[in-house]
Design a protein around this motif. Structure first.
Motif, PDB file in Angstrom:
ATOM      1  N   ALA A  14      -3.462   3.994  -6.457  1.00 32.96           N
ATOM      2  CA  ALA A  14      -2.373   3.621  -7.099  1.00 32.96           C
ATOM      3  C   ALA A  14      -2.463   4.244  -8.418  1.00 32.96           C
ATOM      4  O   ALA A  14      -3.755   4.104  -8.798  1.00 32.96           O
ATOM      5  CB  ALA A  14      -1.748   2.195  -6.920  1.00 32.96           C
ATOM      6  N   GLN A  48      -6.018  -0.278  -3.404  1.00 33.31           N
ATOM      7  CA  GLN A  48      -4.944  -0.803  -2.625  1.00 33.31           C
ATOM      8  C   GLN A  48      -5.174  -2.392  -2.692  1.00 33.31           C
ATOM      9  O   GLN A  48      -6.188  -2.916  -2.488  1.00 33.31           O
ATOM     10  CB  GLN A  48      -4.909  -0.460  -1.348  1.00 33.31           C
ATOM     11  CG  GLN A  48      -3.767  -0.856  -0.531  1.00 33.31           C
ATOM     12  CD  GLN A  48      -3.650  -0.274   0.960  1.00 33.31           C
ATOM     13  OE1 GLN A  48      -4.096   0.614   1.117  1.00 33.31           O
ATOM     14  NE2 GLN A  48      -2.947  -0.987   1.919  1.00 33.31           N
ATOM     15  N   LYS A  75       0.236  -0.637  -3.321  1.00 31.72           N
ATOM     16  CA  LYS A  75       0.244   0.147  -2.005  1.00 31.72           C
ATOM     17  C   LYS A  75      -0.610   1.420  -2.111  1.00 31.72           C
ATOM     18  O   LYS A  75      -0.755   1.717  -3.136  1.00 31.72           O
ATOM     19  CB  LYS A  75       1.626   0.385  -1.418  1.00 31.72           C
ATOM     20  CG  LYS A  75       2.551  -0.819  -1.464  1.00 31.72           C
ATOM     21  CD  LYS A  75       1.925  -1.798  -0.524  1.00 31.72           C
ATOM     22  CE  LYS A  75       3.163  -2.982  -0.187  1.00 31.72           C
ATOM     23  NZ  LYS A  75       3.398  -3.905  -1.500  1.00 31.72           N
ATOM     24  N   LYS A  76      -0.972   2.150  -1.156  1.00 31.64           N
ATOM     25  CA  LYS A  76      -1.656   3.324  -1.186  1.00 31.64           C
ATOM     26  C   LYS A  76      -0.780   4.127  -2.057  1.00 31.64           C
ATOM     27  O   LYS A  76       0.380   4.494  -1.475  1.00 31.64           O
ATOM     28  CB  LYS A  76      -2.156   3.675   0.305  1.00 31.64           C
ATOM     29  CG  LYS A  76      -2.717   5.210   0.504  1.00 31.64           C
ATOM     30  CD  LYS A  76      -3.225   5.408   1.868  1.00 31.64           C
ATOM     31  CE  LYS A  76      -3.968   6.784   1.941  1.00 31.64           C
ATOM     32  NZ  LYS A  76      -4.093   7.270   3.015  1.00 31.64           N
TER      33      LYS A  76
END
Length: 369
Positions: A14, A48, A75-76
């Protein structure tokens, strides 16, 4: 780190953009903080999961404001964008279209992004292993901001009366000594939403002997507090939440709540026998926390009230003398923790089967004073 690995982490990890942040401001994520430079625009390669971002504004004289921070579940390949507001001295959200603009321009902005401190990742993972987005949402203030200094504002007349009833007898209006004191209360939306214990610390209809038992065994309190969560692990996650808010967020209120939860777990005699797996996780969490607590702060705790030492001593006594079979996992983690405590702090836990003449039962008071 080779270029191929760095590019993979950049694209899969991220990215958090923090725009218009003043130079020289303290800024951090998880267990690492820096002073920002002129080119700083954020952090890249963030793994993540849940992380804690924090900052402290500084004025032109170098004075540092109280720390502010917030949790975020990355999140990814997520792109988070926030912009510094110099008037509020906070990081505020930006319009969605601006987020898309920065997401598609990551490679061109790479030089302005600090890499996530992977050397501290293992330590952070140990401290936050049980945290979930649901737990954080439940416990955080409505503002989502964790502050080291509580926001206060003048109380209304109604709140003033309530405060007087709580703290003492109501004075008359001509009581100059009392009424001229500033009456400040915390903003409701900035207060933590910790799990409160049951009003009665023993089951309804308990006999005198049962009341006495529950005054020495906190299992009933733990059970009722856990019922307010989705599962029993979430209450243990609250212990981690409180510690992180104290250690990284510098919030002392969280430390006070951490101590009370810690004592409850240490005094849960029946709880240990009923859920040994939970106590394996508890002792592992405590091990990680005591490995990161500031030395000078811990010394002050130990020398003055021994909350941690006495709590663990009571728990070890239960594990050693309890009338239940100790599982291998709990036995192993207990041995490892005791060895760690002896090596790091010189703490010995000998003679656990003997009564301590100078130690009275620990009474946990959750009433706010």
């Amino acid at each position: 780190m080779d270029q191929e690995t760095a590019m993979r982490l950049l694209l899969k990890g991220a990215t958090a953009f923090f725009l218009d942040v003043p130079s020289g401001m303290e800024f951090g994520i998880d267990m690492m903080s820096w002073a920002t430079g002129d080119k700083f625009k954020g952090i890249k390669m963030i793994p993540q999961g849940i992380h804690f971002i924090y900052y402290s504004a500084t004025d032109k004289y170098g004075n540092t404001a109280p720390r502010c921070g917030f949790f975020h579940n990355f999140k990814k390949s997520e792109c988070l964008v926030r912009k510094w507001d110099p008037d509020k001295e906070e990081l505020l959200n930006v319009p969605r279209e601006e987020i898309a603009q920065y997401k598609t321009n990551i490679l061109n902005l790479d030089q302005f992004l600090a890499p996530y401190p992977f050397e501290e990742q293992t330590k952070w993972n140990g401290l936050s292993s049980l945290l979930t987005e649901n737990v954080i949402t439940t416990l955080c203030p409505e503002t989502t901001i964790i502050r080291s200094a509580m926001e206060l504002f003048p109380a209304s007349k109604t709140e003033n009366v309530k405060r007087r009833r709580k703290w003492g007898p109501i004075r008359t209006d001509d009581d100059v000594g009392y009424d001229h004191l500033p009456n400040l209360v915390p903003k409701a939306e900035s207060q933590f939403r910790f799990t409160e214990p049951p009003e009665c610390h023993y089951p309804p209809g308990s006999s005198l002997s049962q009341i006495t038992k529950h005054s020495l065994d906190s299992s009933y309190i733990l059970e009722k507090m856990a019922e307010k969560h989705h599962n029993v692990i979430d209450l243990l996650a609250e212990l981690q939440f409180c510690y992180i808010c104290f250690l990284v967020g510098l919030n002392y209120e969280s430390f006070e709540r951490w101590k009370k939860l810690f004592q409850l777990y240490c005094m849960g005699k029946d709880a240990v026998a009923q859920n040994q797996g939970l106590y394996v996780k508890f002792l592992l969490a405590v091990r990680q926390q005591l490995d990161t607590v500031p030395e000078d702060f811990l010394v002050d705790i130990v020398e003055n009230n021994n909350v941690i030492y006495n709590g663990l001593k009571e728990l070890f006594r239960t594990l050693e003398s309890g009338d239940f079979v100790l599982g291998d996992d709990l036995k192993d983690v207990t041995v490892q923790l005791r060895r760690f405590l002896q090596q790091k702090f010189g703490w010995e836990f000998n003679g656990l089967d003997e009564d301590d003449d100078d130690e009275a039962p620990v009474i946990i008071n959750f009433d706010e004073n």
